[in-house]
Scaffold this motif. Sequence first.
Motif, PDB file in Angstrom:
ATOM      1  N   LYS A   1       0.943  -1.065  -0.032  1.00 10.37           N
ATOM      2  CA  LYS A   1       0.084   0.053   0.076  1.00 10.37           C
ATOM      3  C   LYS A   1       0.893   1.260  -0.232  1.00 10.37           C
ATOM      4  O   LYS A   1       1.881   1.223   0.589  1.00 10.37           O
ATOM      5  CB  LYS A   1      -0.935   0.028   1.265  1.00 10.37           C
ATOM      6  N   LEU A   2       0.380   2.234  -0.899  1.00 13.26           N
ATOM      7  CA  LEU A   2       1.220   3.406  -1.058  1.00 13.26           C
ATOM      8  C   LEU A   2       0.371   4.642  -0.145  1.00 13.26           C
ATOM      9  O   LEU A   2      -0.692   4.703  -0.580  1.00 13.26           O
ATOM     10  CB  LEU A   2       1.417   3.852  -2.493  1.00 13.26           C
ATOM     11  N   THR A   3       0.793   5.018   1.076  1.00 14.58           N
ATOM     12  CA  THR A   3       0.303   5.967   1.761  1.00 14.58           C
ATOM     13  C   THR A   3       1.192   7.430   1.876  1.00 14.58           C
ATOM     14  O   THR A   3       2.570   7.363   1.655  1.00 14.58           O
ATOM     15  CB  THR A   3      -0.200   5.726   2.930  1.00 14.58           C
ATOM     16  N   ALA A   4       0.524   8.454   2.227  1.00 12.81           N
ATOM     17  CA  ALA A   4       1.595   9.657   2.426  1.00 12.81           C
ATOM     18  C   ALA A   4       1.301  10.643   3.538  1.00 12.81           C
ATOM     19  O   ALA A   4      -0.347  10.541   3.788  1.00 12.81           O
ATOM     20  CB  ALA A   4       1.788  10.659   1.163  1.00 12.81           C
ATOM     21  N   LYS A   5       1.637  11.138   4.476  1.00 10.68           N
ATOM     22  CA  LYS A   5       1.477  11.801   5.457  1.00 10.68           C
ATOM     23  C   LYS A   5       2.213  13.379   5.459  1.00 10.68           C
ATOM     24  O   LYS A   5       3.346  13.388   4.753  1.00 10.68           O
ATOM     25  CB  LYS A   5       1.538  11.251   6.696  1.00 10.68           C
TER      26      LYS A   5
END
Length: 217
Positions: A185-189
């Motif tokens: 899974k590709l996420t960003a914060k």
Amino acid sequence: MDIMDVIRERHSVRQFKDTKISDEIRTQLQDEVEKLNKESGLHMQLFFDEPDCFKANKPHYGMFANCRNYLAIVGTKSPSLDETAGYYGEKAVLFAQSLGINSCWVALTHAKSQAVINPGEKLVIIVALGYGITSGSAHKTKPLQKLCSVDEEMPDWFKKGMEGAMLAPTAVNQQKFKIYYKDGKLTAKTGIGPCTKIDLGIVKCNFELASGHKFED
């Protein structure tokens, strides 16, 4: 032109030539903005030959010269508006760059714009547009390891995405973002601070265009 070439060539420009944008390019920009508005639900608006938004009536306005064209990014108020504005605004910015139009994201150092802001909407940010006296210069960036986290060997597509993300403009070059790839899974914060959610949208746009992969969130 390859999208990574466009991303690499695009730098912040504040000093513009006294040269009008041609009718042909204006039409292409208008068509692109209309398309992006339909995709995003934003109310982005282009203005040409309108110098009042960047009148030098405050000392710090002096860094801008001959700024007479701009994109006003307006949208319906919501928790996701800033990120959406950054994401689709960056698509418009990169399209402009592909046409030879330089740009600069401008959050506060401008006067009143001519943007139409309907009830329930707000002006998020403005992008100055025009032919730069120079093409600008690359900004400094934090080390790759501080801007991402991967739970396996870094895939080549992720490296390409990170190159795009690291070239993305952020407010005062703060780069308060981190991109994660875990369990497929590709996420960003983003961190806390002025314009960080707008920055996150810009960063995500660059990463997706460079890598060909979409974020989960």
